[in-house]
Write a protein that holds these residues in place. Structure first.
Motif, PDB file in Angstrom:
ATOM      1  N   ARG A  51     -19.595  53.792  -8.657  1.00 59.10           N
ATOM      2  CA  ARG A  51     -20.849  53.190  -9.098  1.00 59.10           C
ATOM      3  C   ARG A  51     -21.916  54.264  -9.316  1.00 59.10           C
ATOM      4  O   ARG A  51     -22.656  54.235 -10.301  1.00 59.10           O
ATOM      5  N   GLY A  52     -21.970  55.249  -8.411  1.00 59.76           N
ATOM      6  CA  GLY A  52     -22.946  56.321  -8.555  1.00 59.76           C
ATOM      7  C   GLY A  52     -22.697  57.166  -9.790  1.00 59.76           C
ATOM      8  O   GLY A  52     -23.637  57.543 -10.500  1.00 59.76           O
ATOM      9  N   LEU A  53     -21.429  57.476 -10.060  1.00 61.96           N
ATOM     10  CA  LEU A  53     -21.103  58.257 -11.253  1.00 61.96           C
ATOM     11  C   LEU A  53     -21.404  57.478 -12.529  1.00 61.96           C
ATOM     12  O   LEU A  53     -21.873  58.045 -13.524  1.00 61.96           O
ATOM     13  N   LEU A  54     -21.131  56.182 -12.501  1.00 63.21           N
ATOM     14  CA  LEU A  54     -21.448  55.336 -13.651  1.00 63.21           C
ATOM     15  C   LEU A  54     -22.948  55.339 -13.919  1.00 63.21           C
ATOM     16  O   LEU A  54     -23.395  55.520 -15.063  1.00 63.21           O
ATOM     17  N   GLY A  55     -23.737  55.145 -12.854  1.00 59.56           N
ATOM     18  CA  GLY A  55     -25.186  55.172 -13.013  1.00 59.56           C
ATOM     19  C   GLY A  55     -25.678  56.520 -13.477  1.00 59.56           C
ATOM     20  O   GLY A  55     -26.579  56.610 -14.336  1.00 59.56           O
ATOM     21  N   VAL A 113     -25.285  65.504 -25.988  1.00 60.88           N
ATOM     22  CA  VAL A 113     -24.467  64.354 -25.576  1.00 60.88           C
ATOM     23  C   VAL A 113     -23.007  64.775 -25.415  1.00 60.88           C
ATOM     24  O   VAL A 113     -22.331  64.397 -24.454  1.00 60.88           O
ATOM     25  N   GLY A 114     -22.524  65.574 -26.364  1.00 54.71           N
ATOM     26  CA  GLY A 114     -21.129  66.001 -26.328  1.00 54.71           C
ATOM     27  C   GLY A 114     -20.792  66.874 -25.129  1.00 54.71           C
ATOM     28  O   GLY A 114     -19.631  66.956 -24.725  1.00 54.71           O
ATOM     29  N   MET A 115     -21.806  67.534 -24.552  1.00 51.13           N
ATOM     30  CA  MET A 115     -21.578  68.398 -23.401  1.00 51.13           C
ATOM     31  C   MET A 115     -21.405  67.620 -22.096  1.00 51.13           C
ATOM     32  O   MET A 115     -21.003  68.188 -21.082  1.00 51.13           O
ATOM     33  N   LEU A 116     -21.719  66.327 -22.106  1.00 52.37           N
ATOM     34  CA  LEU A 116     -21.569  65.536 -20.885  1.00 52.37           C
ATOM     35  C   LEU A 116     -20.091  65.388 -20.531  1.00 52.37           C
ATOM     36  O   LEU A 116     -19.254  65.149 -21.413  1.00 52.37           O
ATOM     37  N   PRO A 117     -19.746  65.495 -19.261  1.00 48.38           N
ATOM     38  CA  PRO A 117     -18.333  65.340 -18.838  1.00 48.38           C
ATOM     39  C   PRO A 117     -17.972  63.859 -18.721  1.00 48.38           C
ATOM     40  O   PRO A 117     -17.920  63.301 -17.622  1.00 48.38           O
ATOM     41  N   PHE A 118     -17.725  63.227 -19.851  1.00 51.49           N
ATOM     42  CA  PHE A 118     -17.512  61.776 -19.860  1.00 51.49           C
ATOM     43  C   PHE A 118     -16.334  61.361 -18.970  1.00 51.49           C
ATOM     44  O   PHE A 118     -16.393  60.311 -18.328  1.00 51.49           O
ATOM     45  N   ASP A 119     -15.278  62.179 -18.932  1.00 49.79           N
ATOM     46  CA  ASP A 119     -14.122  61.804 -18.118  1.00 49.79           C
ATOM     47  C   ASP A 119     -14.444  61.807 -16.632  1.00 49.79           C
ATOM     48  O   ASP A 119     -13.849  61.052 -15.855  1.00 49.79           O
ATOM     49  N   CYS A 120     -15.417  62.643 -16.231  1.00 46.98           N
ATOM     50  CA  CYS A 120     -15.787  62.720 -14.814  1.00 46.98           C
ATOM     51  C   CYS A 120     -16.929  61.765 -14.459  1.00 46.98           C
ATOM     52  O   CYS A 120     -17.257  61.611 -13.286  1.00 46.98           O
ATOM     53  N   VAL A 129     -11.634  62.346  -8.323  1.00 48.14           N
ATOM     54  CA  VAL A 129     -11.367  62.964  -7.027  1.00 48.14           C
ATOM     55  C   VAL A 129     -10.406  64.141  -7.143  1.00 48.14           C
ATOM     56  O   VAL A 129     -10.610  65.198  -6.529  1.00 48.14           O
ATOM     57  N   THR A 130      -9.365  63.990  -7.942  1.00 45.58           N
ATOM     58  CA  THR A 130      -8.319  65.010  -8.000  1.00 45.58           C
ATOM     59  C   THR A 130      -8.581  66.106  -9.028  1.00 45.58           C
ATOM     60  O   THR A 130      -8.176  67.256  -8.838  1.00 45.58           O
ATOM     61  N   GLN A 131      -9.262  65.766 -10.130  1.00 44.48           N
ATOM     62  CA  GLN A 131      -9.434  66.726 -11.212  1.00 44.48           C
ATOM     63  C   GLN A 131     -10.853  67.272 -11.320  1.00 44.48           C
ATOM     64  O   GLN A 131     -11.042  68.479 -11.549  1.00 44.48           O
ATOM     65  N   GLU A 161     -12.628  73.660  -8.246  1.00 49.67           N
ATOM     66  CA  GLU A 161     -13.542  74.767  -8.532  1.00 49.67           C
ATOM     67  C   GLU A 161     -13.654  75.028 -10.034  1.00 49.67           C
ATOM     68  O   GLU A 161     -14.751  75.206 -10.571  1.00 49.67           O
ATOM     69  N   GLY A 162     -12.514  75.047 -10.731  1.00 46.60           N
ATOM     70  CA  GLY A 162     -12.525  75.307 -12.167  1.00 46.60           C
ATOM     71  C   GLY A 162     -13.229  74.227 -12.947  1.00 46.60           C
ATOM     72  O   GLY A 162     -13.973  74.511 -13.889  1.00 46.60           O
ATOM     73  N   SER A 163     -13.016  72.968 -12.554  1.00 40.01           N
ATOM     74  CA  SER A 163     -13.652  71.850 -13.244  1.00 40.01           C
ATOM     75  C   SER A 163     -15.160  71.866 -13.054  1.00 40.01           C
ATOM     76  O   SER A 163     -15.927  71.657 -14.003  1.00 40.01           O
ATOM     77  N   VAL A 164     -15.602  72.134 -11.833  1.00 39.17           N
ATOM     78  CA  VAL A 164     -17.040  72.188 -11.559  1.00 39.17           C
ATOM     79  C   VAL A 164     -17.695  73.321 -12.341  1.00 39.17           C
ATOM     80  O   VAL A 164     -18.779  73.155 -12.912  1.00 39.17           O
ATOM     81  N   ALA A 165     -17.033  74.466 -12.388  1.00 39.59           N
ATOM     82  CA  ALA A 165     -17.572  75.599 -13.147  1.00 39.59           C
ATOM     83  C   ALA A 165     -17.658  75.268 -14.640  1.00 39.59           C
ATOM     84  O   ALA A 165     -18.633  75.618 -15.309  1.00 39.59           O
ATOM     85  N   ALA A 166     -16.639  74.575 -15.173  1.00 34.23           N
ATOM     86  CA  ALA A 166     -16.641  74.199 -16.593  1.00 34.23           C
ATOM     87  C   ALA A 166     -17.762  73.207 -16.888  1.00 34.23           C
ATOM     88  O   ALA A 166     -18.438  73.304 -17.925  1.00 34.23           O
ATOM     89  N   ILE A 167     -17.981  72.259 -15.975  1.00 36.65           N
ATOM     90  CA  ILE A 167     -19.055  71.281 -16.164  1.00 36.65           C
ATOM     91  C   ILE A 167     -20.408  71.977 -16.168  1.00 36.65           C
ATOM     92  O   ILE A 167     -21.276  71.664 -16.982  1.00 36.65           O
TER      93      ILE A 167
END
Length: 224
Positions: free
Chosen positions: A45-49, A101-108, A117-119, A123-129
């Motif tokens: 819910r928090g990520l959706l908001g 808008v395109g830079m937003l991590p829509f999948d996350c 939770v898994t992807q 560390e790599g995902s957070v750095a990419a975001i």
């Protein structure tokens, strides 16, 4: 401006509805509280908001930018070079908005909880975001800087004293406050991207990002 005000109001309303869940995610990732049995539901819910508020903020900020451009068009539309440059600026500013808008991590933000939770927490995902986040800050600043060119170019081609030109240019350059807020929003020293020494990894502080998006929205709207 009525649309910008409506979007700002919507952002505030969404904050009232979702910030409790966003803050819970922040407290859990900081180790302040332990996740409860309903944490995954509240995280989703928090990520959706978070995602919806980011989209609303970006839309509102670019509505204000287009307001500036429409206002400045009427001041020099009879000058061919000015009119051509204005259309170039419109294309660039709209392109910057699409990039933001395109830079937003829509999948996350809108993906399944297990994917987040898994992807998205690696560390790599957070750095990419965060890299995407910095790119969105750059395109935001570029669009603001481009908009500032119009009033200054108009003023320095008018028949008023140099002192008046400098004073009026300084007033128009108040848009620089918006750029400053944007830079703070994306600063690695500001809190959006921080290291947690206890677990030797970095996390994104979504509450910090939302706060400065809202500040930027308010600053650019009330400058107009």
């Amino acid at each position: 401006m009525a649309l910008a005000l409506a979007l700002q109001t919507a952002f505030a309303a969404l904050g009232q509805a979702y910030l409790g869940d966003v803050y819970l995610m922040t407290r859990v990732q900081n180790g302040v509280v332990a996740p409860g049995a309903d944490f995954l539901d509240r995280m989703k819910r928090g990520l959706l908001g978070d995602g919806i508020m980011l989209l609303v903020a970006i839309a509102g900020i670019w509505v204000v930018k287009m307001n500036f451009l429409l206002f400045f068009y009427s001041l020099g539309s009879r000058i061919t070079f000015y009119r051509v440059f204005w259309w170039v600026a419109v294309v660039v500013v709209l392109g910057c908005g699409a990039a933001a808008v395109g830079m937003l991590p829509f999948d996350c933000l809108f993906g399944e909880v297990m994917h987040v939770v898994t992807q998205c927490s690696t560390e790599g995902s957070v750095a990419a975001i965060y890299t995407r986040y910095k790119v969105s800050v750059v395109v935001d600043c570029v669009s603001d800087a481009l908009i500032i060119c119009f009033p200054i170019s108009i003023l320095f081609n008018t028949r008023i004293s140099l002192r008046q030109k400098i004073i009026l240019s300084s007033i128009f350059c108040l848009v620089g406050f918006t750029i400053a807020v944007t830079i703070v929003r994306g600063s690695i020293f500001g809190g959006v991207y921080k290291e947690l020494d206890k677990i030797d990894r970095k996390v994104l502080d979504t509450a910090w990002a939302l706060f400065w998006f809202y500040i930027e929205f308010m600053v650019c709207k009330y400058l107009l």
